[in-house]
Design an enzyme around this catalytic site. Structure first.
Site, mmCIF file in Angstrom:
data_model
loop_
_atom_site.group_PDB
_atom_site.id
_atom_site.type_symbol
_atom_site.label_atom_id
_atom_site.label_comp_id
_atom_site.label_asym_id
_atom_site.label_seq_id
_atom_site.Cartn_x
_atom_site.Cartn_y
_atom_site.Cartn_z
ATOM 1 N N CYS A 1 -20.714 -0.626 -4.842
ATOM 2 C CA CYS A 1 -21.886 -2.070 -4.473
ATOM 3 C C CYS A 1 -21.687 -2.264 -3.262
ATOM 4 O O CYS A 1 -22.589 -2.834 -2.759
ATOM 5 C CB CYS A 1 -21.805 -3.341 -5.666
ATOM 6 S SG CYS A 1 -21.439 -3.087 -7.219
ATOM 7 N N HIS B 1 -26.231 -8.209 -1.484
ATOM 8 C CA HIS B 1 -25.792 -7.631 -2.663
ATOM 9 C C HIS B 1 -26.608 -7.857 -3.690
ATOM 10 O O HIS B 1 -26.118 -9.141 -3.632
ATOM 11 C CB HIS B 1 -24.819 -6.354 -3.029
ATOM 12 C CG HIS B 1 -24.223 -6.305 -4.032
ATOM 13 N ND1 HIS B 1 -25.339 -5.813 -4.689
ATOM 14 C CD2 HIS B 1 -23.319 -6.819 -5.176
ATOM 15 C CE1 HIS B 1 -25.053 -5.398 -6.093
ATOM 16 N NE2 HIS B 1 -24.245 -5.403 -6.533
ATOM 17 N N ASN C 1 -28.391 -5.960 -11.330
ATOM 18 C CA ASN C 1 -26.974 -4.898 -10.212
ATOM 19 C C ASN C 1 -27.402 -3.524 -10.323
ATOM 20 O O ASN C 1 -26.986 -3.303 -11.046
ATOM 21 C CB ASN C 1 -26.671 -5.764 -10.846
ATOM 22 C CG ASN C 1 -25.101 -5.177 -9.517
ATOM 23 O OD1 ASN C 1 -24.796 -4.588 -9.278
ATOM 24 N ND2 ASN C 1 -23.383 -6.358 -10.137
#
Ligand code: ACO
Length: 332
Positions: free
Chosen positions: A111, A259, A289
């Site tokens: 990520c 993020h 996500n």
């Protein structure tokens, strides 16, 4: 030397799967998912691939920048879900765009991947090796989630985002002062590999010539509470350090582009930085996500909505698998 983000692009799969649709195949509910994460729906691939979405996002970023594929010197794709072990996704993007001059490779930092790739591209440009770099974050996480594990499968989505990083010419005024300033102001990044397995997905297992190893598919496994604790402590500290490096106060930042893992993590970071939540734009509700693609997808949405004006200072921050984190201060 001023190194700027001069264009952005993104690409999301056509198929949208809502929490309600998900709850027909997994034991979950819209109420549980939305209240714990802020996610309402996610895009999931059918025919799209990590490479096809990367190439589309990259092409849109070049178009937005007004730069031709033949001018690109470097392509870096951040991904943990490439279609092939080799060639890299970046090589496939190069071929799809016809960016024949470019060197191309992938980065795996989960990520945080887009920020790590941005930092790497910046270092090449800063060293004077190249003038134009394409930086892409792309994931097809639906390939690596176990659709029977409700504790992870509800969290993730697929997609790609891209940015063009370019060395802008600097003129000097009569008094010798630099005419242009800004661009990438500061970076900071780090990893804590000793705790890395709290979020993991195994690669291919050993394939011994003499032993017939059964093929065991591997999926994302996560200790959600450990990841949560890591994120809410590490991210504000990382942002604090990068703001110090840039000599910029948190109050001068127009947007914190984080993020998109979980809205509760983002709210907690806002609180710890004593910054208004309105300064933390979200794409979580409609994208979920998307790991390395989260930050560039959100950045592109903001750019296309006209939210970013020359001179605005923003913070970009990625965190997750590794455990890894990275933050940057950018003057648009
Ligand atoms: N639907 C319904 N119930 C569920 C689901 C679901 N999808 N998933 C878990 N549950 C149940 C559990 O079985 C458990 O039930 P029990 O109490 O009867 O045993 C209950 O909900 C609580 O489970 P927890 O795992 O303790 O839930 P928690 O409150 O920790 O929330 C979450 C889980 C949202 C993942 C949280 O830990 C979190 O936000 N973690 C941060 C990690 C993260 O965002 N990861 C994303 C990837 S990493 C990254 O991008 C940085």
């Amino acid at each position: 030397m001023v190194i700027r983000i001069v264009g952005t692009g993104s690409s999301l799969p056509e198929q949208v799967v809502t929490n309600e649709e998900l709850s027909r195949v997994v034991d979950t509910s819209d109420e549980w998912i939305f209240s714990r994460t802020g996610i309402r729906e996610r895009h999931l691939v059918k025919g799209e691939t990590t490479a096809s979405m990367s190439a589309e996002a990259a092409g849109r970023a070049l178009c937005n920048a007004g730069i031709g594929a033949e001018e690109v010197d470097l392509i870096i794709v951040a991904t943990i879900t490439g279609d092939y072990m080799t060639p890299s996704t970046a090589c496939e993007v190069q071929a799809a765009l016809g960016a024949r001059r470019a060197a191309a490779f992938d980065i795996n930092a989960a990520c945080s991947g887009f920020l790590f790739a941005l930092h790497t591209a910046y270092a090449y440009l800063r060293a004077g090796m190249y003038k134009t770099a394409l930086v892409v974050g792309a994931e097809t996480l639906s390939k690596i989630v176990d659709w029977e594990d409700r504790s992870t499968c509800v969290l993730f989505g697929d997609g790609a985002g891209a940015a063009v990083l370019h060395v802008c010419e600097m003129g000097t005024k009569g008094n010798g002062r630099e005419e242009e300033a800004g661009g990438m102001l500061a970076f900071e990044q780090g990893t804590d590999g000793a705790r890395g397995k709290v979020l993991a997905c195994r690669g291919r297992q050993n394939n011994n010539l003499l032993e017939k190893n059964p093929f065991v598919p591997s999926y994302v496994e996560m200790d959600g509470q450990e990841v949560y604790k890591f994120a809410v402590s590490t991210v504000p500290a990382s942002i604090g350090r990068v703001l110090d490096k840039a000599g910029t106060a948190a109050g001068e930042i127009k947007y914190f582009v984080l993020h998109q893992a979980n809205v509760r993590i983002i709210q907690s970071v806002a609180k710890r930085l004593k910054a208004e939540e309105e300064k933390f734009p979200l794409s979580l509700s409609h994208c979920g996500n998307v790991s390395a693609a989260s930050v560039p997808i959100l950045l592109d949405e903001m750019n296309r909505k006209g939210m970013l004006v020359r001179g605005d200072k923003i913070v970009l921050s990625g965190f997750g698998g590794g455990l890894s984190w990275a933050s940057a201060v950018v003057e648009w």
